[in-house]
Structure formats: C-alpha cells, structure tokens
Design a protein around this motif. Structure first.
Motif, PDB file in Angstrom:
ATOM      1  N   ASP A 112      44.624  32.120  40.221  1.00 45.49           N
ATOM      2  CA  ASP A 112      44.462  33.442  39.747  1.00 45.49           C
ATOM      3  C   ASP A 112      45.063  33.052  38.426  1.00 45.49           C
ATOM      4  O   ASP A 112      44.014  33.438  37.980  1.00 45.49           O
ATOM      5  N   HIS A 132      42.445  33.992  34.905  1.00 47.22           N
ATOM      6  CA  HIS A 132      42.786  34.645  34.209  1.00 47.22           C
ATOM      7  C   HIS A 132      42.610  33.720  32.934  1.00 47.22           C
ATOM      8  O   HIS A 132      42.398  34.140  31.951  1.00 47.22           O
ATOM      9  N   HIS A 137      36.398  37.600  37.910  1.00 46.10           N
ATOM     10  CA  HIS A 137      37.017  39.138  38.601  1.00 46.10           C
ATOM     11  C   HIS A 137      36.342  39.984  39.507  1.00 46.10           C
ATOM     12  O   HIS A 137      36.682  40.728  40.223  1.00 46.10           O
ATOM     13  N   HIS A 189      43.565  37.762  47.120  1.00 49.47           N
ATOM     14  CA  HIS A 189      42.646  37.590  44.614  1.00 49.47           C
ATOM     15  C   HIS A 189      42.785  36.504  44.673  1.00 49.47           C
ATOM     16  O   HIS A 189      41.729  35.951  44.098  1.00 49.47           O
ATOM     17  N   CYS A 236      38.807  35.243  43.234  1.00 54.46           N
ATOM     18  CA  CYS A 236      38.165  34.931  42.195  1.00 54.46           C
ATOM     19  C   CYS A 236      38.584  33.682  41.582  1.00 54.46           C
ATOM     20  O   CYS A 236      38.285  33.731  40.323  1.00 54.46           O
TER      21      CYS A 236
HETATM   22 FE   LIG Z   1      43.574  38.121  39.108  1.00 57.45          FE
END
Ligand SMILES: [Fe+2]
Length: 365
Positions: A196, A200, A265, A279, A283
C-alpha cells in the motif's frame, strides 16, 4: 513555470520505542484510545494504559477492518457525550486511523447522520467544534497518520457506497510512528500494508498534482520498499528492516498527503468491494499495468519513475512486475478473479473516477 505548494501540518515523532513519548505529546490532556479488538490480547492496550495512567478517559476497541457507516453512526453520539474534552489517540492500521478521524468533526446535531448527509450530497459538513488526534500506526503502509483523508464504506446501501471524509479538522495533530509496533504483524499484513505504501508513492509520482517535494518523498519511499520488502519478509524480526518499512510508509504518506492517490487506488475500491481483496493487495497488483499507462506520457514523470529501479533498468514496469512476483503477488487480473473484459471496463471506469482524474494518462501538450 508552474506554481506549486506543499503543506502538511502534522507534528511527527519517529523511532523504535517511541510509543513512550505519548504522554509528552498529550501535554496534560485527557485521552480516549481508539484501537482494534486484538490490542488487548497482544498487550498493546496494557502498554497504553501504563503510559497514560489517569489521563486515559476511555477505550473504544471494536473497530473492524474497512470502517462501516453503521459502526461510526452507532458510536458517534456517545463518543461526543463522553469524550468532548479529549485527544483522540488512534492506535492501529488504516481502518482504525480512518475510523478515529470520523469522530473528530463535531456538528450541531451531535448526530453522524448530519455528516453522512453532507458527504452523500457532495457538501462540506458544517463543523462547530473539533477534537485533536494523535495517530499511532501499527502497520507500515497506510500513511493515514499524516493525511486528512478517511475512507468510510456503506455496504448496506444498494450500490455499496464509498465515502471519503476530508476536512480541515481531520488532519491529525501529531503522528507517533514507532516501528516496534509492527514487529508482531503476520507476514501477509506486513506485505500488503507495505505494498500500500509503494502504491501511495508511485501514485504520488504519476500524478497531475506532483511537485518537487512530493517527488523526493515518494521516490525515497518507493526505492525503500522495492529494495527491502523481500528481505523483511525473510527476516520479520529485523529492527533495521522494520524501521525502513515504517519510514517508507511515512514518507509515502507525506507525498500523497499533497497529491492524493490516482488510478491504482480508484481501481482498488472496486476490487475491495466486489472481490474482497485487502486494500494493500487491491491497490498494488495493478501497479505494473498502471506504470505502463503512465510511461511515455510526460517526460518529467518518466524521469522520476526511472529512478525507482535505477537508470540501468531498461523496462522498469517489468522490473516492478518481477518485484511483485518475488513477494507472491500476481499482476494478472485473472489471478484475482477478474476476466480481461471486466478488467478493461473497470480501468475505464476508474479513469473517470475522482482519483483516476489525478492520473497522468494523457500526453501533455
Ligand atoms: Fe492506500
């Protein structure tokens, strides 16, 4: 030349064992702890009770993964009744931090329905007062400790609605990042949460809102994850590797706190709602595909992306594919229960979504 700004108001404390700094950050104020159910059995809650002593006004420890509207609505009124003079100390992963942020804005009716109605109609809720928050992440991935965003899900609605709460009052006052708290995470959580963070970082780079500050933070974060995550999964008790993973998560959070996320995302929300992926997995498995869509569109973005694996790597998207394979993640939609046709429809929809529109998928003229 393009004008840019970078702003992040969160006071950051980082370091192994830094949880002991919590009383100092409270500056004499009372605290309500929001955390996950297992915090008691892991001893984390006991540690917090020891550090906080009489300053601890209460504990809410029934936060579930992916915050539900019904859960927040059920707690909001009581929360404000009992803890209106407290600092919200959120200790947990992204779901805990996001859930805690829902309590920060106070509204005249003292009913979360007022905030929900504003979110549902695309309005900003009218906030009459607000609580401060100290965010203590226990995973290395969310970055939520340095962003104002909180995701809220409503699976009881006909369309399985997702809301994003984002107000001036939902920035944490402080982030306390203690990598020691990640030491006992299961391998799958270590992997998915750090993926994750990688997402990002990359989403902050292939982003129309990128700037030199976010680029520097994102690049350092992405390089750290691709260089060190496989070793961390082999050596989960390594203090330096756990520290690097937490650092990467924090830096990626600082990067996307200003750019927001992008296409990967936007795709992930559908993969989580309809296909049940965590998650972090949802992503990140698309990152090589999204990289290929971004590549060649803007020279300045390619220049930053090229540095993730180094200038000697001719095909960095394939290098990313190999990296994901090395940690057991397939970048093929079919491996996650989605046909090629469904995947292309999903990507087309995601490009039109709010995060998808941040993505640099067109050639700049
Ligand atoms: Fe995230």
């Amino acid at each position: 030349m393009k004008v840019w700004k970078y702003h992040n108001p969160v006071d950051i404390t980082f370091g192994w064992g830094s949880l002991s700094q919590l009383p100092k950050l409270l500056k004499g104020r009372r605290a309500v702890v929001v955390t996950f159910p297992q915090a008691k059995e892991t001893g984390l809650l006991g540690q917090l009770q020891t550090f906080l002593g009489k300053q601890l006004a209460g504990v809410i420890d029934d936060v579930q993964p992916n915050p539900e509207l019904s859960w927040v609505s059920g707690h909001y009124k009581e929360f404000w009744k009992h803890y209106a003079d407290c600092v919200v100390v959120a200790v947990g992963g992204g779901s805990v931090l996001d859930s805690a942020k829902m309590f920060l804005p106070g509204v005249a009716s003292a009913d979360f329905a007022e905030i929900h109605a504003a979110l549902a109609s695309g309005q900003t809720p009218s906030v009459s007062r607000a609580l401060p928050m100290i965010a203590v992440p226990t995973t290395a991935g969310t970055g939520s400790e340095v962003t104002p965003w909180a995701t809220l899900w409503d699976r009881t609605s006909a369309q399985h609605q997702k809301y994003s709460l984002h107000l001036a009052q939902t920035w944490p006052e402080a982030a306390l990042v203690d990598p020691e708290l990640t030491l006992s995470l299961p391998a799958i959580v270590t992997r998915d949460s750090n993926l994750d963070a990688l997402s990002h970082a990359l989403e902050a780079i292939w982003n129309v809102n990128a700037n030199p500050v976010s680029d520097g933070l994102a690049l350092q974060a992405a390089q750290t994850v691709v260089r060190h995550l496989p070793a961390l999964l082999d050596n989960p008790s390594s203090v330096p590797l756990r520290t690097l993973a937490s650092q990467a998560s924090l830096l990626a959070g600082l990067a996307f706190s200003n750019t927001k996320t992008a296409l990967a995302h936007n795709i992930s929300y559908e993969m989580t709602l309809k296909h049940g992926l965590t998650h972090g997995l949802a992503c990140s498995f698309t990152l090589p595909m999204v990289w290929r869509l971004a590549w060649g569109k803007r020279a300045d973005r390619d220049a930053v992306l090229q540095q993730v694996f180094g200038s000697h790597v001719a095909d960095p998207a394939s290098a990313l594919d190999q990296f994901l394979g090395s940690v057991g993640v397939s970048s093929d939609f079919k491996a996650h229960g989605v046909t090629d046709e469904q995947a292309s429809d999903m990507v087309a929809r995601a490009l039109q979504g709010p995060r998808g529109r941040n993505f640099v998928h067109t050639v700049e003229v």
